[in-house]
Design a protein around this motif. Sequence first.
Motif, PDB file in Angstrom:
ATOM      1  N   THR A 190       0.852  -1.178   0.000  1.00  0.00           N
ATOM      2  CA  THR A 190       0.000   0.000   0.000  1.00  0.00           C
ATOM      3  C   THR A 190       0.896   1.238   0.000  1.00  0.00           C
ATOM      4  N   PRO A 191       0.390   2.376  -0.493  1.00  0.00           N
ATOM      5  CA  PRO A 191       1.231   3.577  -0.602  1.00  0.00           C
ATOM      6  C   PRO A 191       1.534   4.183   0.755  1.00  0.00           C
ATOM      7  N   PRO A 192       2.532   5.060   0.823  1.00  0.00           N
ATOM      8  CA  PRO A 192       2.809   5.763   2.081  1.00  0.00           C
ATOM      9  C   PRO A 192       1.555   6.485   2.567  1.00  0.00           C
ATOM     10  N   ARG A 193       1.306   6.424   3.853  1.00  0.00           N
ATOM     11  CA  ARG A 193       0.103   7.014   4.430  1.00  0.00           C
ATOM     12  C   ARG A 193       0.261   8.513   4.613  1.00  0.00           C
ATOM     13  N   GLU A 194      -0.750   9.254   4.177  1.00  0.00           N
ATOM     14  CA  GLU A 194      -0.735  10.695   4.369  1.00  0.00           C
ATOM     15  C   GLU A 194      -1.015  11.049   5.827  1.00  0.00           C
ATOM     16  N   LYS A 195      -1.811  10.202   6.472  1.00  0.00           N
ATOM     17  CA  LYS A 195      -2.082  10.341   7.898  1.00  0.00           C
ATOM     18  C   LYS A 195      -1.954   8.973   8.553  1.00  0.00           C
ATOM     19  N   GLU A 196      -1.539   8.953   9.808  1.00  0.00           N
ATOM     20  CA  GLU A 196      -1.358   7.698  10.523  1.00  0.00           C
ATOM     21  C   GLU A 196      -2.684   6.958  10.633  1.00  0.00           C
ATOM     22  N   LEU A 197      -2.645   5.642  10.354  1.00  0.00           N
ATOM     23  CA  LEU A 197      -3.849   4.836  10.462  1.00  0.00           C
ATOM     24  C   LEU A 197      -4.288   4.701  11.907  1.00  0.00           C
ATOM     25  N   GLY A 231      -1.034  -2.246  10.997  1.00  0.00           N
ATOM     26  CA  GLY A 231      -0.377  -3.537  11.149  1.00  0.00           C
ATOM     27  C   GLY A 231      -0.636  -4.505  10.024  1.00  0.00           C
ATOM     28  N   SER A 232      -1.389  -4.085   9.017  1.00  0.00           N
ATOM     29  CA  SER A 232      -1.638  -4.993   7.909  1.00  0.00           C
ATOM     30  C   SER A 232      -0.401  -5.105   7.024  1.00  0.00           C
ATOM     31  N   LYS A 233      -0.201  -6.284   6.420  1.00  0.00           N
ATOM     32  CA  LYS A 233       0.935  -6.471   5.528  1.00  0.00           C
ATOM     33  C   LYS A 233       0.581  -5.984   4.132  1.00  0.00           C
TER      34      LYS A 233
END
Length: 229
Positions: free
Chosen positions: A83-90, A96-98
């Motif tokens: 998945t792409p870099p997150r713009e905001k923290e999940l 924790g998903s792979k």
Amino acid sequence: RLMDFELEVGTFVGKPNPLGTPIRIEDAEEHIFGLVLRNDWSARDIQKWEYVPLGPFGAKNFATTISPWIVTAAALEPFRAPTPPREKELLPYLDGSKDGLYDIELEVLMQPEGAEKASSIARTNYNRMYYSAAEQLCHHAIGGCEMNTGDLLGSGTISGAERSEFGSLMELSWAGREPFTLESGETRGFIEDGDTLTLRGNARGKGYTIGFGDCSGKILPAKTWPATE
């Protein structure tokens, strides 16, 4: 009057969860049986009217087309993509998903009635998604929603950064303001009666290809209502 397609990937649930029990992110993939191509047909003029305050319903509830083959998650394992870099923290329940996306090449073709061949109007990849199928399933069930075997979840429109990668005519034609020309010479801003839309998807390995089969549908003229003899 403003008929559109939406290029999506659908996720079939294979393992249910009890009502009231969330699906944890670390367990989400155990609940996924496989993926299909999915065309979420959309009537954009009705959708625009429904948005405030109802939300889209009649604009999308009239038809959904899926590909003939369900490709299992096991078959797609060699094609995992991050998945792409997150713009905001999940939020913690999604964290924790792979790597949960897949390298699946996607293409959209349009063929007017009477045209000798279909025109390729968009190409993109499932790895452009922001959230994985596992994350979407986890989010859907976080409040204890009961997911049943055979339930189908749609990814939402899959689009890349370039115009040639857009997964709907709303994007490709800028809501009809910039119609484009097909190989047949006809122009389109939205779908017209007699047009056939086909979605194709392939995961390509070394010496082999896993395909979903054509996800194809033809738009017929609307019936008059109330029906008359």
